[in-house]
Design an enzyme around this catalytic site. Structure first.
Site, PDB file in Angstrom:
ATOM      1  N   HIS A  92      21.208  26.792 -11.888  1.00  0.00           N
ATOM      2  CA  HIS A  92      21.888  28.027 -12.247  1.00  0.00           C
ATOM      3  C   HIS A  92      21.049  29.491 -11.960  1.00  0.00           C
ATOM      4  O   HIS A  92      19.984  29.369 -11.987  1.00  0.00           O
ATOM      5  CB  HIS A  92      21.975  28.071 -13.618  1.00  0.00           C
ATOM      6  CG  HIS A  92      22.715  26.822 -14.433  1.00  0.00           C
ATOM      7  ND1 HIS A  92      23.949  26.739 -14.088  1.00  0.00           N
ATOM      8  CD2 HIS A  92      22.418  25.780 -15.098  1.00  0.00           C
ATOM      9  CE1 HIS A  92      24.534  25.386 -14.704  1.00  0.00           C
ATOM     10  NE2 HIS A  92      23.485  25.015 -15.042  1.00  0.00           N
ATOM     11  N   GLN A 137      31.366  18.915  -7.591  1.00  0.00           N
ATOM     12  CA  GLN A 137      32.002  17.552  -7.109  1.00  0.00           C
ATOM     13  C   GLN A 137      32.896  17.524  -5.894  1.00  0.00           C
ATOM     14  O   GLN A 137      32.622  16.531  -4.983  1.00  0.00           O
ATOM     15  CB  GLN A 137      32.914  17.021  -8.423  1.00  0.00           C
ATOM     16  CG  GLN A 137      32.014  16.708  -9.636  1.00  0.00           C
ATOM     17  CD  GLN A 137      31.696  17.797 -10.621  1.00  0.00           C
ATOM     18  OE1 GLN A 137      31.655  18.976 -10.207  1.00  0.00           O
ATOM     19  NE2 GLN A 137      31.547  17.550 -11.637  1.00  0.00           N
ATOM     20  N   LYS A 187       0.800  -1.153  -0.031  1.00  0.00           N
ATOM     21  CA  LYS A 187       0.018  -0.092  -0.067  1.00  0.00           C
ATOM     22  C   LYS A 187       0.900   1.317   0.113  1.00  0.00           C
ATOM     23  O   LYS A 187       1.891   1.448   0.788  1.00  0.00           O
ATOM     24  CB  LYS A 187      -0.738  -0.010   1.388  1.00  0.00           C
ATOM     25  CG  LYS A 187      -2.053   0.981   1.305  1.00  0.00           C
ATOM     26  CD  LYS A 187      -3.223   0.350   0.340  1.00  0.00           C
ATOM     27  CE  LYS A 187      -4.468   1.001   0.338  1.00  0.00           C
ATOM     28  NZ  LYS A 187      -5.447   0.422  -0.640  1.00  0.00           N
ATOM     29  N   THR A 239      -3.786  -5.289   0.629  1.00  0.00           N
ATOM     30  CA  THR A 239      -3.052  -3.846   0.919  1.00  0.00           C
ATOM     31  C   THR A 239      -3.902  -3.124   1.828  1.00  0.00           C
ATOM     32  O   THR A 239      -3.437  -2.235   2.594  1.00  0.00           O
ATOM     33  CB  THR A 239      -2.959  -3.240  -0.590  1.00  0.00           C
ATOM     34  OG1 THR A 239      -4.144  -2.958  -0.983  1.00  0.00           O
ATOM     35  CG2 THR A 239      -1.937  -4.023  -1.367  1.00  0.00           C
ATOM     36  N   ARG A 286      30.944  33.069  -8.543  1.00  0.00           N
ATOM     37  CA  ARG A 286      29.701  32.727  -8.696  1.00  0.00           C
ATOM     38  C   ARG A 286      28.621  32.367  -7.761  1.00  0.00           C
ATOM     39  O   ARG A 286      29.274  31.874  -6.656  1.00  0.00           O
ATOM     40  CB  ARG A 286      29.709  31.422  -9.889  1.00  0.00           C
ATOM     41  CG  ARG A 286      29.801  30.256  -9.476  1.00  0.00           C
ATOM     42  CD  ARG A 286      29.744  28.989 -10.460  1.00  0.00           C
ATOM     43  NE  ARG A 286      30.163  27.839  -9.893  1.00  0.00           N
ATOM     44  CZ  ARG A 286      30.023  26.685 -10.556  1.00  0.00           C
ATOM     45  NH1 ARG A 286      29.584  26.558 -11.521  1.00  0.00           N
ATOM     46  NH2 ARG A 286      30.278  25.555  -9.693  1.00  0.00           N
TER      47      ARG A 286
END
Length: 295
Positions: free
Chosen positions: A255, A227, A13, A59, A178
C-alpha cells in the site's frame, strides 16, 4: 518403536556459495554466482535408527562436490547445474534414492560504458532473483521447477478496486484510480526438458509478467484487481512457453497511502504518499493445463 514409521528423511548442505568465471578468450569473461543447497535421501535409515553413519555422504562432501562440478561441468544455468548435481549423486552412490538441489542465482549484468557492455566488469541489478528446484528419484525422470522472486514493481495509475463485498466491518473505500505496487513471486514446473532453453523460458516469464502488469508504454493497461492481473499473466505465460505445465504466483498488495496535508493548509492530489509494507494484502493463485481428455 513398532507404532512409528518414517514419512521422510533427507539431509544436505545449505547455502553453498560459488562464483564461476567462464573465460571466453582475451579479457572477456562471463560469470555466474550461485547459492546451492543439495539434499540426499538414502535407502537405509540405520543412521537414524542405530547411529550407524557408514552410508552417510557427509554434508561437507556435498559442499565440495558443488565446487568440483562447477569446475568439471561448468555453470551455464541454475537448472542445468542442479541437474548435473542430481546426476552425479545418483550415479556415484547406489544407496542414494533421491537427490534434490535448490539453486539461487545472483542478478549480475555487464556494466555498460559509453553504450557498450564491458568485457569483464559487472554490476548487481536486483530487479528479480532467479531460482530453481531440481529433484530426481532413482530410475525416475528429473522434475524441474524454475522461478523468480523479489521482483518489486509499481504503477501510479490504471488500477482500481471496486464492487467488493461490504459488511459492517468494511471501511475500505472503493477506488477507480490508485497506485498498484507489489513484489512478485512466481514458480513454475516444466512438463518436459526436451529442447528447452532455460534462459529463454525464464526471460519469457519475466517479460510476460511485466507486460501484463504495465500494458502499452503510452497508455498502460487497467487492472480491476490484483487477482485479475495475476491470472492474466499466468495464462499468457502458459500460452508462450509450452513446456510449462503449471505455474503459481504471489502478488502482495503493497500500500501507498496519500498523506493528509489539510492540517498544513495544503491540498495533496495524490502527489505525496506514504509507502506501508505491513500489513499488506496477499494474493496468490496456481493454475495448470487440464489433462488431455481420454477417449
Amino acid at each position: 518403536m513398532a507404532d512409528i514409521e518414517f514419512t521422510n528423511t533427507e539431509y544436505g548442505k545449505n547455502y553453498v556459495r560459488l562464483l564461476h568465471i567462464r573465460r571466453l578468450g582475451g579479457k572477456r569473461h562471463d560469470i555466474r554466482e550461485l547459492e546451492v543447497s543439495p539434499s540426499l535421501t538414502l535407502a537405509s535409515k540405520k543412521d537414524y535408527l542405530l547411529g550407524d553413519n557408514s552410508d552417510i555422504i557427509a554434508t561437507d562432501t556435498q559442499k565440495n562436490t558443488v565446487y568440483a562440478l562447477a569446475k568439471t561441468k561448468g555453470v551455464t544455468t541454475p537448472e542445468k547445474f542442479g541437474l548435473d548435481l542430481c546426476t552425479h549423486f545418483l550415479s556415484s552412490f547406489s544407496h542414494v534414492t533421491r537427490a534434490k538441489v535448490s539453486v539461487t542465482m545472483a542478478p549480475w549484468r555487464r556494466i555498460n560504458v559509453d553504450g557498450k557492455d564491458h568485457a569483464h566488469a559487472f554490476i548487481m541489478t536486483q530487479d528479480a532473483v532467479r531460482f530453481c528446484h531440481v529433484e530426481q528419484a532413482r530410475n525416475g525422470t528429473p522434475v524441474v521447477h524454475s522461478g523468480l522472486k523479489d521482483m518489486k514493481i509499481l504503477k501510479t495509475t490504471q488500477s482500481g478496486f471496486t464492487g467488493f463485498l461490504r459488511d459492517r466491518y468494511t471501511s475500505l473505500p472503493e477506488v477507480t484510480d490508485r497506485c498498484f505496487e507489489t513484489v512478485v513471486y512466481s514458480c513454475w514446473k516444466y512438463s518436459t526438458l526436451d529442447r528447452l532453453d532455460f534462459d529463454s523460458a525464464w526471460n519469457t516469464v519475466k517479460t510476460t509478467i511485466l507486460k501484463e502488469f504495465s500494458g502499452p508504454p503510452e497508455t498502460g493497461l487497467y487492472s480491476a484487481s490484483v487477482q485479475k492481473t495475476l491470472y492474466d499473466a499466468e495464462c499468457e505465460i502458459l500460452g508462450r512457453v509450452p513446456q510449462i505445465s503449471e505455474i503459481e504466483m504471489t502478488m502482495p498488495n503493497v500500500h501507498n497511502f496519500t498523506v493528509d496535508m489539510s492540517k498544513f493548509g495544503l491540498e495533496n492530489k495524490d502527489e505525496v504518499l506514504m509507502p506501508v509494507d505491513k500489513p499488506s494484502g496477499n494474493i496468490s493463485a496456481a493454475i495448470r493445463r487440464k489433462p488431455a481428455a481420454k477417449l
